[in-house]
Design a protein around this motif. Sequence first.
Motif, PDB file in Angstrom:
ATOM      1  N   TYR A   1      -7.353  12.898  -3.514  1.00  0.00           N
ATOM      2  CA  TYR A   1      -7.597  11.976  -2.398  1.00  0.00           C
ATOM      3  C   TYR A   1      -6.849  12.508  -1.179  1.00  0.00           C
ATOM      4  O   TYR A   1      -6.031  13.417  -1.294  1.00  0.00           O
ATOM      5  CB  TYR A   1      -7.060  10.572  -2.726  1.00  0.00           C
ATOM      6  N   GLN A   2      -7.088  11.876  -0.035  1.00  0.00           N
ATOM      7  CA  GLN A   2      -6.322  12.248   1.166  1.00  0.00           C
ATOM      8  C   GLN A   2      -4.851  11.940   0.963  1.00  0.00           C
ATOM      9  O   GLN A   2      -3.991  12.630   1.489  1.00  0.00           O
ATOM     10  CB  GLN A   2      -6.838  11.494   2.389  1.00  0.00           C
ATOM     11  N   GLU A   3      -4.574  10.874   0.201  1.00  0.00           N
ATOM     12  CA  GLU A   3      -3.202  10.443  -0.033  1.00  0.00           C
ATOM     13  C   GLU A   3      -2.639  11.100  -1.292  1.00  0.00           C
ATOM     14  O   GLU A   3      -3.378  11.613  -2.124  1.00  0.00           O
ATOM     15  CB  GLU A   3      -3.130   8.918  -0.248  1.00  0.00           C
ATOM     16  N   VAL A   4      -1.334  11.018  -1.426  1.00  0.00           N
ATOM     17  CA  VAL A   4      -0.678  11.320  -2.694  1.00  0.00           C
ATOM     18  C   VAL A   4      -1.272  10.360  -3.719  1.00  0.00           C
ATOM     19  O   VAL A   4      -1.636   9.225  -3.391  1.00  0.00           O
ATOM     20  CB  VAL A   4       0.850  11.114  -2.561  1.00  0.00           C
ATOM     21  N   ALA A   5      -1.384  10.800  -4.969  1.00  0.00           N
ATOM     22  CA  ALA A   5      -2.000   9.959  -5.991  1.00  0.00           C
ATOM     23  C   ALA A   5      -1.185   9.981  -7.282  1.00  0.00           C
ATOM     24  O   ALA A   5      -0.441  10.926  -7.543  1.00  0.00           O
ATOM     25  CB  ALA A   5      -3.419  10.426  -6.279  1.00  0.00           C
TER      26      ALA A   5
ATOM     27  N   ARG B   1       0.534  11.737 -14.016  1.00  0.00           N
ATOM     28  CA  ARG B   1       0.391  12.957 -13.228  1.00  0.00           C
ATOM     29  C   ARG B   1       0.531  12.556 -11.768  1.00  0.00           C
ATOM     30  O   ARG B   1      -0.177  11.660 -11.297  1.00  0.00           O
ATOM     31  CB  ARG B   1      -0.972  13.576 -13.520  1.00  0.00           C
ATOM     32  N   ILE B   2       1.436  13.207 -11.055  1.00  0.00           N
ATOM     33  CA  ILE B   2       1.651  12.943  -9.635  1.00  0.00           C
ATOM     34  C   ILE B   2       0.925  14.030  -8.855  1.00  0.00           C
ATOM     35  O   ILE B   2       1.231  15.219  -8.983  1.00  0.00           O
ATOM     36  CB  ILE B   2       3.154  12.896  -9.302  1.00  0.00           C
ATOM     37  N   VAL B   3      -0.055  13.599  -8.066  1.00  0.00           N
ATOM     38  CA  VAL B   3      -1.011  14.511  -7.436  1.00  0.00           C
ATOM     39  C   VAL B   3      -0.725  14.612  -5.931  1.00  0.00           C
ATOM     40  O   VAL B   3      -0.733  13.594  -5.231  1.00  0.00           O
ATOM     41  CB  VAL B   3      -2.458  13.991  -7.657  1.00  0.00           C
ATOM     42  N   PRO B   4      -0.488  15.816  -5.433  1.00  0.00           N
ATOM     43  CA  PRO B   4      -0.250  15.975  -3.996  1.00  0.00           C
ATOM     44  C   PRO B   4      -1.448  15.521  -3.158  1.00  0.00           C
ATOM     45  O   PRO B   4      -2.593  15.564  -3.624  1.00  0.00           O
ATOM     46  CB  PRO B   4      -0.035  17.487  -3.832  1.00  0.00           C
TER      47      PRO B   4
ATOM     48  N   GLU C   1       8.598   6.019  -7.387  1.00  0.00           N
ATOM     49  CA  GLU C   1       9.854   6.549  -6.844  1.00  0.00           C
ATOM     50  C   GLU C   1       9.751   8.063  -6.619  1.00  0.00           C
ATOM     51  O   GLU C   1      10.187   8.574  -5.583  1.00  0.00           O
ATOM     52  CB  GLU C   1      11.012   6.246  -7.794  1.00  0.00           C
ATOM     53  N   TYR C   2       9.179   8.775  -7.581  1.00  0.00           N
ATOM     54  CA  TYR C   2       9.071  10.229  -7.448  1.00  0.00           C
ATOM     55  C   TYR C   2       8.051  10.635  -6.391  1.00  0.00           C
ATOM     56  O   TYR C   2       8.224  11.670  -5.745  1.00  0.00           O
ATOM     57  CB  TYR C   2       8.782  10.897  -8.792  1.00  0.00           C
ATOM     58  N   CYS C   3       7.011   9.853  -6.186  1.00  0.00           N
ATOM     59  CA  CYS C   3       6.093  10.149  -5.079  1.00  0.00           C
ATOM     60  C   CYS C   3       6.874  10.190  -3.770  1.00  0.00           C
ATOM     61  O   CYS C   3       6.692  11.109  -2.960  1.00  0.00           O
ATOM     62  CB  CYS C   3       4.984   9.101  -4.998  1.00  0.00           C
ATOM     63  N   TYR C   4       7.743   9.216  -3.574  1.00  0.00           N
ATOM     64  CA  TYR C   4       8.528   9.155  -2.336  1.00  0.00           C
ATOM     65  C   TYR C   4       9.571  10.269  -2.288  1.00  0.00           C
ATOM     66  O   TYR C   4       9.807  10.856  -1.233  1.00  0.00           O
ATOM     67  CB  TYR C   4       9.184   7.788  -2.184  1.00  0.00           C
ATOM     68  N   GLN C   5      10.205  10.566  -3.430  1.00  0.00           N
ATOM     69  CA  GLN C   5      11.195  11.650  -3.449  1.00  0.00           C
ATOM     70  C   GLN C   5      10.555  12.999  -3.150  1.00  0.00           C
ATOM     71  O   GLN C   5      11.118  13.819  -2.419  1.00  0.00           O
ATOM     72  CB  GLN C   5      11.895  11.715  -4.807  1.00  0.00           C
ATOM     73  N   LEU C   6       9.389  13.227  -3.729  1.00  0.00           N
ATOM     74  CA  LEU C   6       8.728  14.524  -3.580  1.00  0.00           C
ATOM     75  C   LEU C   6       8.003  14.688  -2.249  1.00  0.00           C
ATOM     76  O   LEU C   6       7.954  15.786  -1.697  1.00  0.00           O
ATOM     77  CB  LEU C   6       7.714  14.725  -4.716  1.00  0.00           C
ATOM     78  N   PHE C   7       7.427  13.589  -1.724  1.00  0.00           N
ATOM     79  CA  PHE C   7       6.547  13.694  -0.562  1.00  0.00           C
ATOM     80  C   PHE C   7       6.976  12.837   0.626  1.00  0.00           C
ATOM     81  O   PHE C   7       6.290  12.835   1.643  1.00  0.00           O
ATOM     82  CB  PHE C   7       5.110  13.332  -0.973  1.00  0.00           C
ATOM     83  N   GLY C   8       8.078  12.101   0.507  1.00  0.00           N
ATOM     84  CA  GLY C   8       8.522  11.239   1.594  1.00  0.00           C
ATOM     85  C   GLY C   8       7.713   9.959   1.635  1.00  0.00           C
ATOM     86  O   GLY C   8       6.882   9.703   0.757  1.00  0.00           O
ATOM     87  N   PRO C   9       7.947   9.127   2.666  1.00  0.00           N
ATOM     88  CA  PRO C   9       7.186   7.873   2.775  1.00  0.00           C
ATOM     89  C   PRO C   9       5.691   8.180   2.864  1.00  0.00           C
ATOM     90  O   PRO C   9       5.281   8.970   3.711  1.00  0.00           O
ATOM     91  CB  PRO C   9       7.690   7.245   4.065  1.00  0.00           C
ATOM     92  N   CYS C  10       4.915   7.618   1.976  1.00  0.00           N
ATOM     93  CA  CYS C  10       3.491   7.941   1.951  1.00  0.00           C
ATOM     94  C   CYS C  10       2.716   6.811   1.278  1.00  0.00           C
ATOM     95  O   CYS C  10       3.270   6.045   0.499  1.00  0.00           O
ATOM     96  CB  CYS C  10       3.246   9.243   1.186  1.00  0.00           C
ATOM     97  N   ASN C  11       1.434   6.726   1.621  1.00  0.00           N
ATOM     98  CA  ASN C  11       0.547   5.854   0.865  1.00  0.00           C
ATOM     99  C   ASN C  11       0.259   6.535  -0.469  1.00  0.00           C
ATOM    100  O   ASN C  11       0.193   7.768  -0.539  1.00  0.00           O
ATOM    101  CB  ASN C  11      -0.763   5.620   1.613  1.00  0.00           C
ATOM    102  N   ILE C  12       0.078   5.723  -1.510  1.00  0.00           N
ATOM    103  CA  ILE C  12      -0.219   6.253  -2.846  1.00  0.00           C
ATOM    104  C   ILE C  12      -1.528   5.629  -3.313  1.00  0.00           C
ATOM    105  O   ILE C  12      -1.692   4.415  -3.271  1.00  0.00           O
ATOM    106  CB  ILE C  12       0.902   5.918  -3.849  1.00  0.00           C
ATOM    107  N   ARG C  13      -2.443   6.467  -3.756  1.00  0.00           N
ATOM    108  CA  ARG C  13      -3.755   5.998  -4.221  1.00  0.00           C
ATOM    109  C   ARG C  13      -3.890   6.285  -5.711  1.00  0.00           C
ATOM    110  O   ARG C  13      -3.330   7.233  -6.230  1.00  0.00           O
ATOM    111  CB  ARG C  13      -4.868   6.702  -3.444  1.00  0.00           C
TER     112      ARG C  13
END
Length: 151
Positions: free
Chosen positions: A71-75, A63-66, A100-112
């Motif tokens: 969390y404050q970050e994408v998860a 599950r990819i969480v906005p 890969e999909y975290c970056y595609q969906l939300f751009g460069p981001c930290n992932i928790r």
Amino acid sequence: MNLSHTVKAFHELSVTELYDLLRLRSEVFVVEQNCVFLDLDNKDQKCYHLLLYQENELVAYTRIVPAGLSYQEVAIGRVVSSPAHRGKGLGRKVMVLSIEYCYQLFGPCNIRLGAQTYALGFYESLGFRAEGDTYDEDGIEHIEMVRKAKV
């Protein structure tokens, strides 16, 4: 191994896809890990769902969480692979796709993520680093981990 995958927002999931992912989550998190917990936490509707198939069988899921929902970050959460298909690298495959999909969906981001501590080495091999203290979640020791955005 003939693998395919799809990533869908909740409202895009077919009834069959939704049933399959909930069944797999229940099979592992409730039955196999013997955890009585409410898997349906009212977050699924706001998330993206990555389903990994071998032929027509769901073999792994995340599950990819906005940002701001868990969390404050994408998860990345609810990381699960089918017990019948373990030892084939499907956990790594589903996680690489999820990153890969975290970056595609939300751009460069930290992932928790909240990792079960037995899987610490696995997540470290994917670029995640432990952060904070361990904690108990449904009788299983966890630790939060973060993968820093590549800028």
